[in-house]
Enzyme design. Structure first.
Site, PDB file in Angstrom:
ATOM      1  N   ASP A 139       0.813  -1.226   0.000  1.00 39.34           N
ATOM      2  CA  ASP A 139       0.000   0.000   0.000  1.00 39.34           C
ATOM      3  C   ASP A 139       0.848   1.278   0.000  1.00 39.34           C
ATOM      4  O   ASP A 139       0.332   2.346  -0.334  1.00 39.34           O
ATOM      5  CB  ASP A 139      -0.923   0.043   1.230  1.00 39.34           C
ATOM      6  CG  ASP A 139      -1.810  -1.170   1.345  1.00 39.34           C
ATOM      7  OD1 ASP A 139      -2.026  -1.843   0.326  1.00 39.34           O
ATOM      8  OD2 ASP A 139      -2.273  -1.459   2.469  1.00 39.34           O
ATOM      9  N   MET A 181      -5.795  -2.592  -4.749  1.00 39.46           N
ATOM     10  CA  MET A 181      -5.705  -2.526  -3.288  1.00 39.46           C
ATOM     11  C   MET A 181      -5.120  -1.188  -2.834  1.00 39.46           C
ATOM     12  O   MET A 181      -4.878  -0.305  -3.646  1.00 39.46           O
ATOM     13  CB  MET A 181      -4.874  -3.699  -2.775  1.00 39.46           C
ATOM     14  CG  MET A 181      -5.612  -5.008  -2.769  1.00 39.46           C
ATOM     15  SD  MET A 181      -4.588  -6.300  -2.042  1.00 39.46           S
ATOM     16  CE  MET A 181      -5.832  -7.569  -1.758  1.00 39.46           C
TER      17      MET A 181
HETATM   18  O1  F6P Z   1      -2.312  -3.976   3.428  1.00 38.79           O
HETATM   19  C1  F6P Z   1      -2.179  -4.781   2.305  1.00 38.79           C
HETATM   20  C2  F6P Z   1      -3.511  -5.199   1.786  1.00 38.79           C
HETATM   21  O2  F6P Z   1      -3.304  -5.994   0.652  1.00 38.79           O
HETATM   22  C3  F6P Z   1      -4.485  -4.062   1.503  1.00 38.79           C
HETATM   23  O3  F6P Z   1      -4.208  -3.405   0.294  1.00 38.79           O
HETATM   24  C4  F6P Z   1      -5.791  -4.791   1.527  1.00 38.79           C
HETATM   25  O4  F6P Z   1      -6.879  -3.958   1.860  1.00 38.79           O
HETATM   26  C5  F6P Z   1      -5.587  -5.809   2.596  1.00 38.79           C
HETATM   27  O5  F6P Z   1      -4.186  -5.995   2.729  1.00 38.79           O
HETATM   28  C6  F6P Z   1      -6.222  -7.128   2.303  1.00 38.79           C
HETATM   29  O6  F6P Z   1      -5.934  -7.977   3.356  1.00 38.79           O
HETATM   30  P1  F6P Z   1      -6.409  -9.499   3.374  1.00 38.79           P
HETATM   31  O7  F6P Z   1      -5.483 -10.276   2.508  1.00 38.79           O
HETATM   32  O8  F6P Z   1      -6.262  -9.867   4.785  1.00 38.79           O
HETATM   33  O9  F6P Z   1      -7.803  -9.522   2.883  1.00 38.79           O
END
Ligand code: F6P
Length: 359
Positions: A139, A181
């Site tokens: 991010d 994301m």
């Molecule tokens: O922080 C990294 C990230 O990929 C974000 O961009 C996204 O909102 C989140 O993690 C998704 O997390 P998970 O894999 O736990 O759904």
């Protein structure tokens, strides 16, 4: 010196390259290295603590994921356990974690993670654990460092997807809305949208107006560009509205963002009469081989973290402040998360090139 490494939060391309660099830099100093499995679970008796040697890190520098595994749950400061009625109750297990680290003879911990893991690292540091942080996240929302490793790879994955969408969008005169994301930061959308020649970029830092988005689509139509590409950050939201979330999430998990691309596609289709389709790039952005940039940054971060241990810079995080790698207090990093500056040169460049932010 007995050093332990931990990877926490969502994985990011480059984690293994950090681990490799840190292990080699430590072993070459004659230090012993341990790997805490699955975030801090290995120090809570929920997983293992394993030796990391030159052999354990052989051939992993180019691989995605993390050989230590990771978790976005199991925060030791807010650890969820079933209460008397079966519903989860949060307990603070940080004292237990520190006691276990001491029992294993761990002198210092390098915690590789994003804002959540760095907040845990800071708290453990305040409680006496000797910790160095390494900023990780696709991010790019960690302040104090020009970039985090994983971001460049995610942006390149998104650019490749935008390139592919362009050809099919043009062939079919369609609007494509691609969701990337980034949580509450719009860096992946901004960078991939600009580099991939999107027509509209929507980010949380600039709330959008759907009428403006549709205006851009119609304006392109009028000049014979009968297709459009919208890149939207998962956390983007309309003026006066809120980010779109997915219903499901597990206890202890941060709320899942998502669904904005399909919602936008439906609105655009209804308002412009043009066929609009959505694509959620999702976890493809977190997987695969790190780019050359991310591998190099990861290697520099891993080695710099070991240097920071040698210099006893406890409670600090390594950071890129080009051309140097520096260390800064984790507390300062946590004070203000990094977000896209709507006045930044990158946003200005996009605007000057005719890209709409829906505002
Ligand atoms: O922080 C990294 C990230 O990929 C974000 O961009 C996204 O909102 C989140 O993690 C998704 O997390 P998970 O894999 O736990 O759904």
């Amino acid at each position: 010196m007995r050093l332990a490494l931990s990877t926490g939060g969502g994985d990011a391309p480059g984690l293994n390259a950090v681990i490799r660099a840190a292990v080699l830099a430590a072993v070459n100093r004659g230090w012993e290295v341990l790997g805490i499995k699955r975030g801090f679970a290995g120090l809570l008796g929920e997983d293992d603590v394993v030796p990391l040697t030159r052999e354990s890190v052989r051939g992993i520098g180019h691989l995605g994921g993390t050989i230590l595994r990771t978790s976005n749950r199991g925060n030791p400061l807010h650890y969820l356990r079933p209460g008397p009625d079966g519903s989860p109750v949060a307990v603070d297990r940080s004292d237990e974690l520190i006691a276990n680290a001491r029992a294993l003879g761990i002198d210092a911990v390098i915690s590789i993670g994003g804002d959540g893991s760095l907040a845990i690292a800071q708290r453990l540091h305040e409680k006496g654990l000797r910790v160095i942080g390494v900023p990780k996240t696709i991010d790019n929302d960690v302040s104090g460092t020009i970039t985090t490793f994983g971001f460049d790879t995610a942006v390149n994955t998104a650019i490749e997807a935008v390139d592919k969408l362009h050809t099919t969008a043009e062939s079919h005169d369609r609007v494509f809305v691609m969701e990337v994301m980034g949580r509450d930061a719009g860096f992946i959308a901004l960078h991939s949208g600009l580099a991939g020649s999107a027509d509209v970029i929507l980010i949380p830092e600039i709330p959008y107006d759907i009428d403006r988005v549709c205006e851009k689509v119609r304006a392109r139509d009028r000049v014979g560009r009968s297709f459009s590409i919208v890149v939207v950050a998962e956390g983007a939201f309309p003026v006066g509205g809120r980010a779109s979330t997915l219903g499901a999430s597990l206890p202890g998990e941060t709320i899942r963002l998502g669904g904005i691309a399909e919602a936008l596609a439906r609105q655009i289709e209804q308002r412009t009469g043009k066929e609009a389709r959505s694509l959620v790039l999702g976890h493809l952005q977190r997987g695969g081989m790190p780019t050359g940039y991310d591998r190099l940054l990861s290697a520099r971060f891993g080695a710099a973290a070991v240097r920071a241990v040698a210099e006893e810079r406890w409670g600090h995080m390594v950071a890129l402040q080009s051309p140097r790698i520096v260390t800064i207090p984790i507390a300062d990093v946590l004070a203000s998360p990094k977000r896209v500056d709507p006045q930044s040169d990158t946003v200005l460049t996009a605007r000057e090139m005719g890209i709409s932010f829906g505002d």
